[in-house]
Write a protein that holds these residues in place. Sequence first.
Motif, PDB file in Angstrom:
ATOM      1  N   PHE A  32      73.336  14.129  95.177  1.00  0.00           N
ATOM      2  CA  PHE A  32      73.070  14.678  96.503  1.00  0.00           C
ATOM      3  C   PHE A  32      74.384  15.154  97.135  1.00  0.00           C
ATOM      4  N   ARG A  33      74.277  16.256  97.893  1.00  0.00           N
ATOM      5  CA  ARG A  33      75.425  16.758  98.654  1.00  0.00           C
ATOM      6  C   ARG A  33      75.143  16.557 100.133  1.00  0.00           C
ATOM      7  N   ASN A  34      76.129  16.006 100.828  1.00  0.00           N
ATOM      8  CA  ASN A  34      75.989  15.788 102.257  1.00  0.00           C
ATOM      9  C   ASN A  34      76.269  17.086 103.019  1.00  0.00           C
ATOM     10  N   ASN A  35      75.301  17.483 103.806  1.00  0.00           N
ATOM     11  CA  ASN A  35      75.456  18.669 104.654  1.00  0.00           C
ATOM     12  C   ASN A  35      75.372  18.254 106.120  1.00  0.00           C
ATOM     13  N   ASP A  53      73.082  19.162 108.021  1.00  0.00           N
ATOM     14  CA  ASP A  53      71.660  18.929 108.296  1.00  0.00           C
ATOM     15  C   ASP A  53      71.091  17.765 107.486  1.00  0.00           C
ATOM     16  N   ALA A 110      71.214  15.348 103.575  1.00  0.00           N
ATOM     17  CA  ALA A 110      71.553  15.361 102.150  1.00  0.00           C
ATOM     18  C   ALA A 110      70.641  16.307 101.400  1.00  0.00           C
ATOM     19  N   THR A 111      71.228  17.004 100.424  1.00  0.00           N
ATOM     20  CA  THR A 111      70.486  17.956  99.599  1.00  0.00           C
ATOM     21  C   THR A 111      70.589  17.555  98.142  1.00  0.00           C
ATOM     22  N   ASN A 112      69.429  17.536  97.459  1.00  0.00           N
ATOM     23  CA  ASN A 112      69.403  17.242  96.030  1.00  0.00           C
ATOM     24  C   ASN A 112      69.989  18.429  95.276  1.00  0.00           C
ATOM     25  N   VAL A 113      71.089  18.194  94.549  1.00  0.00           N
ATOM     26  CA  VAL A 113      71.765  19.305  93.882  1.00  0.00           C
ATOM     27  C   VAL A 113      71.699  19.212  92.355  1.00  0.00           C
ATOM     28  N   GLU A 159      83.683  19.274  99.953  1.00  0.00           N
ATOM     29  CA  GLU A 159      82.310  18.795 100.042  1.00  0.00           C
ATOM     30  C   GLU A 159      82.260  17.303  99.730  1.00  0.00           C
TER      31      GLU A 159
END
Length: 400
Positions: A296-299, A301, A303-306, A320
């Motif tokens: 996951f990447r912290n944004n 908005d 966390a996004t599954n990458v 990042e």
Amino acid sequence: MKVNQSLMAALTENMLIVNMLLSLFFLPGALTVYCGVYNPALRITTPNNMQALIGSCLQIPCTYNTENPTYDRGKTIYGVWMKGGVILLSSPSFVIFNSSGSINTYSLNITGNLKEKNCTTLFPNLTTSHTDIYFFRVENVVYRASACADPLQITVKDSPWSPSINLPSDLKEHQSVTVTCSAFTPCPQSPPELTWNLQQDSLRQTEKNTDGTFTTKIQETITLSDTHDGYNIRCSARYPVIGGNKTAETKVTLSVSYAPRNTSASISPSGLVSAGSWVELSCSSRAKPPPSFTWFRNNKDGATNVSVGQVYKFNSTEEEKFYCVATNDLGQQKSSVILVDIKDDQSSEFQILNILKILGIVLLCTSIIIFEWWFRFSKKPKKEPEEPTYVNNVMVTKES
């Protein structure tokens, strides 16, 4: 067809008559036994095969049944044990015990109540000579019958039986399970002593099985954790025998499933990363069964599954933050956040340029100093050589 049926009926009747006649006669020290293959006069219920340990005893569970009208339960009933032989006229079985007291070769004892058709018998102090086939017989007034259709095979061995460790097959952390160590107990009067590497004060119990035999066991209830995976449970059974003890041991290795533990993320190369270069993130975790990994990447908005997989490779362009999650059927665990830090390449170029400028200035100043020194040295006036003075044609110097 009618002739064959008549012949068969006659043969059967003759065999039964022979059986009844033979059962009335005893040979000196032996009993000749013969059974008709149809409707045996006496049947017993007992294990077909039993094992015992040298120097210990053997309790034989035994019940009998007969529907012969000459059997009178109100009269005295005697139980007889015979040893050896095959059920043929030419191979007699020897009488080793008669509850009347007339014969007791091996010091046997019928502990059951014969009037209640209980023929349970105790064989004490067994030796290898006890290994053989045995038959039971009942005598009651004029009724005499042998259970030759139900032979008992006794085997006496020198080494004890290894205990068994029983527990559920599918073990999981946080599960409360009962572990049982049990040992075969042919002699309930002297049951084996059980010990193991679990709680030492486990209560020993000797229980009767459905077939009349006995089992000695100890139990312990434990709550499983991941630390129990790979743990060895050892249980030993010590059988008391004449002159000492005989011991056997069993070991079982626990296989416990548990949720992910010690989940962590790492980066390669470590430290500052140049923009546009490749970065490799790796996730590790201890779990059983082995976990799956998700990145996951912290944004701003959330966390996004990458990526899915233990390793995540990508081309870095900016600073990042990432983390991984290890998951199996029992749970999941998140790693700490790892930072991909991009170094400022423009600032680095500026610093290098300044260093080169400084080096250039230093070289220029050094060159000027060297040139000035050379110039001054080269402009210094030279002394003209003095002409020699001659007196009387002899050159005279100032030192003269």
